[in-house]
Design a protein around this motif. Structure first.
Motif, PDB file in Angstrom:
ATOM      1  N   LEU A 234       0.828  -1.201   0.000  1.00  0.00           N
ATOM      2  CA  LEU A 234       0.000   0.000   0.000  1.00  0.00           C
ATOM      3  C   LEU A 234       0.863   1.251   0.000  1.00  0.00           C
ATOM      4  CD1 LEU A 234      -2.707   1.407   0.169  1.00  0.00           C
ATOM      5  CD2 LEU A 234      -2.732   0.993   2.635  1.00  0.00           C
ATOM      6  N   VAL A 235       1.895   1.267   0.823  1.00  0.00           N
ATOM      7  CA  VAL A 235       2.788   2.427   0.872  1.00  0.00           C
ATOM      8  C   VAL A 235       3.525   2.587  -0.456  1.00  0.00           C
ATOM      9  CG1 VAL A 235       4.824   3.414   1.991  1.00  0.00           C
ATOM     10  CG2 VAL A 235       3.046   2.328   3.371  1.00  0.00           C
ATOM     11  N   ALA A 236       3.943   1.460  -1.060  1.00  0.00           N
ATOM     12  CA  ALA A 236       4.639   1.525  -2.345  1.00  0.00           C
ATOM     13  C   ALA A 236       3.736   2.114  -3.419  1.00  0.00           C
ATOM     14  CB  ALA A 236       5.112   0.133  -2.752  1.00  0.00           C
ATOM     15  N   ALA A 237       2.443   1.762  -3.394  1.00  0.00           N
ATOM     16  CA  ALA A 237       1.507   2.318  -4.375  1.00  0.00           C
ATOM     17  C   ALA A 237       1.354   3.821  -4.195  1.00  0.00           C
ATOM     18  CB  ALA A 237       0.154   1.629  -4.243  1.00  0.00           C
ATOM     19  N   MET A 238       1.367   4.284  -2.956  1.00  0.00           N
ATOM     20  CA  MET A 238       1.222   5.715  -2.687  1.00  0.00           C
ATOM     21  C   MET A 238       2.454   6.506  -3.097  1.00  0.00           C
ATOM     22  SD  MET A 238      -0.602   5.593   1.038  1.00  0.00           S
ATOM     23  CE  MET A 238      -0.438   7.369   1.257  1.00  0.00           C
ATOM     24  N   THR A 239       3.641   5.923  -2.899  1.00  0.00           N
ATOM     25  CA  THR A 239       4.885   6.652  -3.147  1.00  0.00           C
ATOM     26  C   THR A 239       5.448   6.416  -4.536  1.00  0.00           C
ATOM     27  OG1 THR A 239       6.209   4.863  -2.178  1.00  0.00           O
ATOM     28  CG2 THR A 239       5.499   6.632  -0.704  1.00  0.00           C
ATOM     29  N   GLY A 240       4.981   5.337  -5.221  1.00  0.00           N
ATOM     30  CA  GLY A 240       5.469   5.053  -6.556  1.00  0.00           C
ATOM     31  C   GLY A 240       6.813   4.374  -6.584  1.00  0.00           C
ATOM     32  N   GLU A 241       7.121   3.648  -5.531  1.00  0.00           N
ATOM     33  CA  GLU A 241       8.406   2.951  -5.471  1.00  0.00           C
ATOM     34  C   GLU A 241       8.207   1.617  -4.791  1.00  0.00           C
ATOM     35  OE1 GLU A 241      10.144   4.859  -1.388  1.00  0.00           O
ATOM     36  OE2 GLU A 241      10.609   5.855  -3.267  1.00  0.00           O
ATOM     37  N   ASP A 242       9.013   0.644  -5.166  1.00  0.00           N
ATOM     38  CA  ASP A 242       8.883  -0.693  -4.595  1.00  0.00           C
ATOM     39  C   ASP A 242       9.678  -0.844  -3.315  1.00  0.00           C
ATOM     40  OD1 ASP A 242       7.223  -1.599  -6.619  1.00  0.00           O
ATOM     41  OD2 ASP A 242       8.924  -2.041  -7.917  1.00  0.00           O
TER      42      ASP A 242
END
Length: 500
Positions: A234-242
């Motif tokens: 979820l955090v990766a989707a928000m920030t655009g990074e894996d």
């Protein structure tokens, strides 16, 4: 239960001048869900809410309620029958009773006279139906934040809507009140009410929501069942990074071993924040990071005297600053860039020269008299230093672009050669080039030995910092040294354990 979506937004676009607020955005909410909508500031959440409630029309795309097209913008009754929004800022009128608020402009009359007994009876029946235990005769101003929210939800349901948008509903609630709110949401959900839940605190998504939709950069990125989406995903989707990009460590000029310029000890302001302590050394940049409602802004405003803490101390150098004393903070050597430049940062119709020098009037002449030549000389120096694009210092600040207005606000903060520079979201609403320039000038001030405190949730602002103090629900949650990763900081600000 029907499988027709309660609301659907398809390929919705919305622009404000050069700003793209929604870029072919989608959303589908099914009946009976509590559906989360999350994203960083500027992701497009607020614009989508405006579109879904009929306050803003999309430039293109479609909105459907129960499979039918959205009402005409002017048909407010039709919108109220389909969707309601309970905002973070209450719309309850405090001077009216609960009953009056529930049926404002809808009171039953007979012969042109209000039938107060009928209004109160209808209010009692409404609150009883939706399990809200509040005395309808009570002035609404006496209600707690939690009770006002329950009343607003009941009022929205009284129009016939069974789809309610909750916009940051927990921002002003303590832990016990949040638990009661979630229990109330669950009960209403069992009665057929569908919720769109917007929150900066991602742990709440896992506590209360069935499905989550993520927006980033005005676009729909992801929709998934909450149970199937790890917190890190979820955090990766928000920030655009894996995996998170490491924040570039600034070469700090903090003077090791030097006494701190700012000492904050056990600062508390009920119910906004509590137990906040930190130091800022000469030449050090410390970030106060946190999501909306975290208390970061209020702590920074307390340091500069705009708010009066209930407990704790603020020392600047060897001076203990009296709570709520702005002149004392300025006299101790504080420079300040407020959160809202338009309402707090400058006087629009005053000149650049007057705005840039208003914190150092004592240097420009005896008493109330100002030597205009000295003012213009100092203003000219600051205009050059901050590269303000203007034909001269006499131009009103209102005539400048947003980036140049913010440069004037920073010029005013730096005009007195402050020992401590306090900035709240210092690059909000400016273009990329102005943002880079402003952050560069803040770094220059630190390199010259100024202690800097930045309160922000913008990662670009925070990357400048030597360390971050993260606040969650008004309390210090964790601290990060330079070299942190975006996903770690975002997760901490949103109250999420990536390992859970």
């Amino acid at each position: 239960m029907s499988t027709v979506p309660v609301v659907e937004a398809h390929q919705v676009c919305k622009r404000y001048g050069a700003t793209v607020a929604l870029d072919h955005a989608d959303l589908t909410v099914l009946p009976g869900q509590t559906h989360a909508l999350v994203g960083r500031n500027g992701a497009g959440k607020s614009t989508l809410v405006s579109v879904l409630t009929g306050l803003t029309g999309p430039d293109s795309g479609t909105v459907l309620f129960g499979g039918e097209p959205a009402p005409r913008a002017a048909d407010r009754d039709a919108w109220r029958a389909r969707v309601a929004c309970v905002y973070q800022k209450s719309t309850i009128i405090p001077d009216l009773s609960v009953a009056e608020n529930l049926f404002l402009n809808r009171q039953e009359t007979r012969g042109g006279l209000l039938r107060w007994s009928a209004v109160r009876r209808a209010a009692e029946e409404l609150l009883d139906r939706w399990s809200v235990a509040v005395d309808v005769r009570r002035p609404a101003g006496e209600l707690s934040v939690e009770q006002r929210q329950f009343v607003e939800i009941a009022r929205s349901l009284s129009f016939g809507a069974r789809f309610v948008i909750l916009d940051e509903p927990t921002a002003q609630l303590d832990g016990a009140a949040i638990t009661r709110l979630f229990e109330h949401i669950a009960e209403l959900q069992r009665q057929g009410v569908t919720f769109l839940f917007i929150s900066h605190h991602l742990q709440e998504v896992y506590d209360i929501c069935d499905t989550v939709t993520v927006y980033r950069d005005a676009r729909h990125v992801l929709t998934a069942p909450v149970a199937d989406l790890p917190r890190a995903g979820l955090v990766a989707a928000m920030t655009g990074e894996d995996t998170g990009s490491a924040a570039e460590a600034r070469t700090t000029s903090a003077r090791r071993g030097a006494p701190p310029v700012l000492r904050v000890r056990d600062l508390s302001l009920d119910p906004v924040y509590a137990g906040v302590s930190f130091d800022v050394a000469p030449g050090e940049i410390v970030g106060l990071a946190g999501a909306g409602g975290s208390g970061k802004t209020e702590v920074a405003e307390t340091v500069v005297g705009l708010r009066k803490a209930d407990a704790g101390t603020v020392h600047i150098g060897d001076r203990r600053i009296r709570p709520g004393d702005v002149p004392a903070a300025l006299a101790a050597g504080v420079g300040f860039v407020p959160e809202d430049r338009h309402h707090q940062g400058f006087v629009p119709e005053m000149s650049i020269a007057d705005n840039a020098t208003m914190t150092v009037m004592d240097r420009l002449g005896p008493g109330i008299f100002v030597r205009s030549a000295e003012r213009d000389r100092l203003a000219g120096t600051m205009i050059t230093r901050l590269a303000v694009k203007t034909p001269g210092p006499e131009l009103p600040v209102s005539a400048l672009s947003g980036g140049n207005q913010q440069k004037v606000v920073l010029a005013r903060a730096l005009a007195g050669d402050p020992r401590l520079l306090v900035l709240i979201t210092p690059t909000a609403g400016v273009d990329v080039r102005s943002k880079e320039f402003l952050l560069g000038k803040i770094a220059e001030a630190a390199e010259a030995g100024t202690a800097v405190l930045i309160a922000s949730d913008e990662l670009d602002d925070l990357r400048l910092c030597d360390r971050l103090v993260v606040l969650t629900h008004g309390r210090p949650a964790t601290e990060f040294p330079a070299g942190w990763q975006d996903r770690e900081v975002v997760a901490a600000m949103e109250g999420v354990d990536l390992d859970a």
